[in-house]
Design a protein around this motif. Structure first.
Motif, mmCIF file in Angstrom:
data_model
loop_
_atom_site.group_PDB
_atom_site.id
_atom_site.type_symbol
_atom_site.label_atom_id
_atom_site.label_comp_id
_atom_site.label_asym_id
_atom_site.label_seq_id
_atom_site.Cartn_x
_atom_site.Cartn_y
_atom_site.Cartn_z
ATOM 1 N N ARG A 110 0.811 -1.214 0.000
ATOM 2 C CA ARG A 110 0.000 0.000 0.000
ATOM 3 C C ARG A 110 0.846 1.265 0.000
ATOM 4 N NH1 ARG A 110 -5.149 1.413 1.343
ATOM 5 N NH2 ARG A 110 -5.684 -0.755 1.772
ATOM 6 N N VAL A 111 1.968 1.253 0.726
ATOM 7 C CA VAL A 111 2.827 2.438 0.788
ATOM 8 C C VAL A 111 3.344 2.799 -0.599
ATOM 9 C CG1 VAL A 111 4.970 3.380 1.729
ATOM 10 C CG2 VAL A 111 3.494 1.978 3.173
ATOM 11 N N MET A 112 3.722 1.780 -1.373
ATOM 12 C CA MET A 112 4.208 2.034 -2.733
ATOM 13 C C MET A 112 3.112 2.603 -3.613
ATOM 14 S SD MET A 112 6.763 -1.072 -3.750
ATOM 15 C CE MET A 112 8.415 -1.196 -3.041
ATOM 16 N N PHE A 113 1.879 2.057 -3.499
ATOM 17 C CA PHE A 113 0.768 2.578 -4.295
ATOM 18 C C PHE A 113 0.516 4.052 -3.977
ATOM 19 C CE2 PHE A 113 -0.848 -1.879 -4.903
ATOM 20 C CZ PHE A 113 -0.856 -1.830 -6.288
ATOM 21 N N THR A 114 0.496 4.391 -2.695
ATOM 22 C CA THR A 114 0.237 5.772 -2.278
ATOM 23 C C THR A 114 1.307 6.719 -2.803
ATOM 24 O OG1 THR A 114 -0.855 4.991 -0.265
ATOM 25 C CG2 THR A 114 -0.109 7.268 -0.286
ATOM 26 N N ALA A 115 2.574 6.335 -2.651
ATOM 27 C CA ALA A 115 3.671 7.185 -3.107
ATOM 28 C C ALA A 115 3.671 7.329 -4.627
ATOM 29 C CB ALA A 115 5.000 6.616 -2.624
ATOM 30 N N THR A 116 3.380 6.227 -5.341
ATOM 31 C CA THR A 116 3.371 6.274 -6.809
ATOM 32 C C THR A 116 2.265 7.192 -7.316
ATOM 33 O OG1 THR A 116 4.235 4.020 -6.900
ATOM 34 C CG2 THR A 116 3.224 4.882 -8.898
ATOM 35 N N ASN A 117 1.080 7.113 -6.705
ATOM 36 C CA ASN A 117 -0.025 8.002 -7.108
ATOM 37 C C ASN A 117 0.371 9.467 -6.959
ATOM 38 O OD1 ASN A 117 -1.693 5.833 -7.632
ATOM 39 N ND2 ASN A 117 -2.668 5.856 -5.619
ATOM 40 N N THR A 118 1.002 9.796 -5.848
ATOM 41 C CA THR A 118 1.389 11.178 -5.587
ATOM 42 C C THR A 118 2.525 11.628 -6.496
ATOM 43 O OG1 THR A 118 0.750 10.848 -3.272
ATOM 44 C CG2 THR A 118 2.062 12.801 -3.772
ATOM 45 N N LEU A 119 3.460 10.727 -6.799
ATOM 46 C CA LEU A 119 4.594 11.076 -7.666
ATOM 47 C C LEU A 119 4.118 11.554 -9.033
ATOM 48 C CD1 LEU A 119 7.352 8.361 -7.063
ATOM 49 C CD2 LEU A 119 7.587 10.829 -6.766
ATOM 50 N N SER A 120 3.155 10.846 -9.617
ATOM 51 C CA SER A 120 2.682 11.223 -10.955
ATOM 52 C C SER A 120 2.052 12.608 -10.955
ATOM 53 C CB SER A 120 1.680 10.189 -11.470
ATOM 54 O OG SER A 120 0.518 10.161 -10.649
ATOM 55 N N GLN A 121 1.353 12.951 -9.868
ATOM 56 C CA GLN A 121 0.723 14.259 -9.776
ATOM 57 C C GLN A 121 1.750 15.370 -9.526
ATOM 58 O OE1 GLN A 121 -2.800 14.569 -10.345
ATOM 59 N NE2 GLN A 121 -2.194 12.534 -11.056
ATOM 60 N N LEU A 122 2.766 15.071 -8.730
ATOM 61 C CA LEU A 122 3.838 16.040 -8.500
ATOM 62 C C LEU A 122 4.596 16.331 -9.794
ATOM 63 C CD1 LEU A 122 5.229 14.765 -5.081
ATOM 64 C CD2 LEU A 122 4.042 16.927 -5.474
ATOM 65 N N GLN A 123 4.742 15.309 -10.634
ATOM 66 C CA GLN A 123 5.411 15.515 -11.920
ATOM 67 C C GLN A 123 4.616 16.479 -12.797
ATOM 68 O OE1 GLN A 123 8.527 14.195 -13.167
ATOM 69 N NE2 GLN A 123 7.996 15.899 -14.520
ATOM 70 N N LYS A 124 3.281 16.349 -12.785
ATOM 71 C CA LYS A 124 2.441 17.270 -13.555
ATOM 72 C C LYS A 124 2.587 18.697 -13.044
ATOM 73 C CE LYS A 124 -1.083 13.865 -14.841
ATOM 74 N NZ LYS A 124 -2.510 13.470 -14.729
ATOM 75 N N LYS A 125 2.668 18.856 -11.719
ATOM 76 C CA LYS A 125 2.839 20.203 -11.159
ATOM 77 C C LYS A 125 4.192 20.785 -11.561
ATOM 78 C CE LYS A 125 2.706 22.880 -6.867
ATOM 79 N NZ LYS A 125 1.621 23.799 -7.195
ATOM 80 N N MET A 126 5.237 19.958 -11.570
ATOM 81 C CA MET A 126 6.551 20.436 -12.012
ATOM 82 C C MET A 126 6.519 20.870 -13.470
ATOM 83 S SD MET A 126 9.699 18.386 -10.199
ATOM 84 C CE MET A 126 9.084 16.719 -10.327
ATOM 85 N N ASP A 127 5.778 20.127 -14.295
ATOM 86 C CA ASP A 127 5.666 20.487 -15.711
ATOM 87 C C ASP A 127 4.982 21.837 -15.875
ATOM 88 O OD1 ASP A 127 6.866 18.103 -16.364
ATOM 89 O OD2 ASP A 127 4.990 17.053 -16.816
ATOM 90 N N ILE A 128 3.945 22.095 -15.077
ATOM 91 C CA ILE A 128 3.226 23.370 -15.162
ATOM 92 C C ILE A 128 4.120 24.525 -14.709
ATOM 93 C CG2 ILE A 128 1.324 24.693 -14.142
ATOM 94 C CD1 ILE A 128 -0.289 22.075 -14.136
#
Length: 279
Positions: A3-21
């Motif tokens: 579960r910890v990996m799933f939670t971190a992976t979900n957040t990582l993808s969204q943080l990447q989008k914020k960095m792109d913006i």
């Protein structure tokens, strides 16, 4: 994967989008009339586990009963920020800046669609080989539209061009006298529904009705009696509203959050290795 990996992976993808913006904002810091985008996060759904069968055993507890486990965070909104950029004087007749932050020029886009921009650096382009008429265009060669979504075309030899404060173009010509055109300008009420089309242009998204809003709710066409609401200045251009210090601060915060989530995945992997190694 736990579960910890799933939670971190979900957040990582969204943080990447914020960095792109943020990177896109920084890349357009010198773009005339550019409006920065800002993102907001929300927690994903959390699961609650009842670890105590009797609530009376939890008397005096200050935190909510049960254990709540989140599943990460996601970008809930990416909003266009319409704050006014600073004005720079160019003393060029074909440069114009809108001085109200919610107003946009109308431009002819691909497939005869209507698009919008804050970039008021205009040019004149011949409409035929004779050069007897000139079209008002953007720096990319796209036609500037009038209030009825028609391209602005000036006939005859042009002596002088001026813009009035309420969005009127006046062209003094050699043989045809003074020709006037009402620039197509809109007032945006819900910028979150505008879609970026590249080259500093915006448009309504396809399938707008499926989002539960109408065109009239997103923007108002400044026509007729509403022309008096237009505020424009000639001989100046609007700078972008990107603040370098703010964007760099946001970028560093996002990078630290990204590193934290990546470290979480590493630690979860190490813990899984230890468990799998138990005999």
């Amino acid at each position: 994967m736990n579960r910890v990996m799933f939670t971190a992976t979900n957040t990582l993808s969204q943080l990447q989008k914020k960095m792109d913006i943020i990177s896109n904002n920084l890349g357009n810091i010198e773009t005339t009339g550019y409006k920065r985008k800002e993102t907001y996060f929300n927690d994903l759904l959390a699961q609650e586990f009842k670890n105590q069968g009797r609530d009376d055993k939890e008397k005096g507890r200050l935190t909510p009963i049960g254990i709540r486990m989140g599943t990460g965070a996601k970008i809930s909104q990416s909003r266009l920020v319409l704050t006014q950029g600073s004005l720079k004087t160019t003393d060029r007749n074909l440069d114009a800046a809108l001085t109200k932050n919610d107003q946009f020029f109308k431009i002819r886009g691909d497939q005869n669609t209507v698009q919008f921009t804050r970039d008021g650096a205009f040019y004149l382009s011949p409409t035929d080989a004779s050069g007897n008429s000139m079209a008002l265009v953007t720096g990319n060669g796209q036609a500037v539209l009038d209030e009825f979504d028609r391209p602005i075309v000036i006939g005859g030899e042009i002596n002088n061009i001026s813009f009035t404060e309420n969005g009127q173009l006046r062209a003094a010509t050699e043989n045809r006298g003074v020709q006037t055109f009402e620039l197509g300008i809109i007032s945006v009420k819900k910028p979150q529904f505008l879609e970026q089309k590249g080259t500093n242009l915006y448009a309504l998204p396809q399938g707008l009705n499926t989002l539960g809003v109408t065109e009239e709710e997103v923007f108002t066409r400044l026509e007729g009696g509403l022309r008096g609401e237009i505020s424009m200045q000639q001989g100046v251009l609007e700078n972008s509203n990107v603040e370098l210090s703010k964007e760099m601060t946001d970028l560093m915060n996002v990078q630290r959050s990204y590193q934290f989530q990546a470290r979480t995945i590493t630690m979860a992997d190490q813990m899984a290795g230890l468990v799998n190694g138990i005999r």
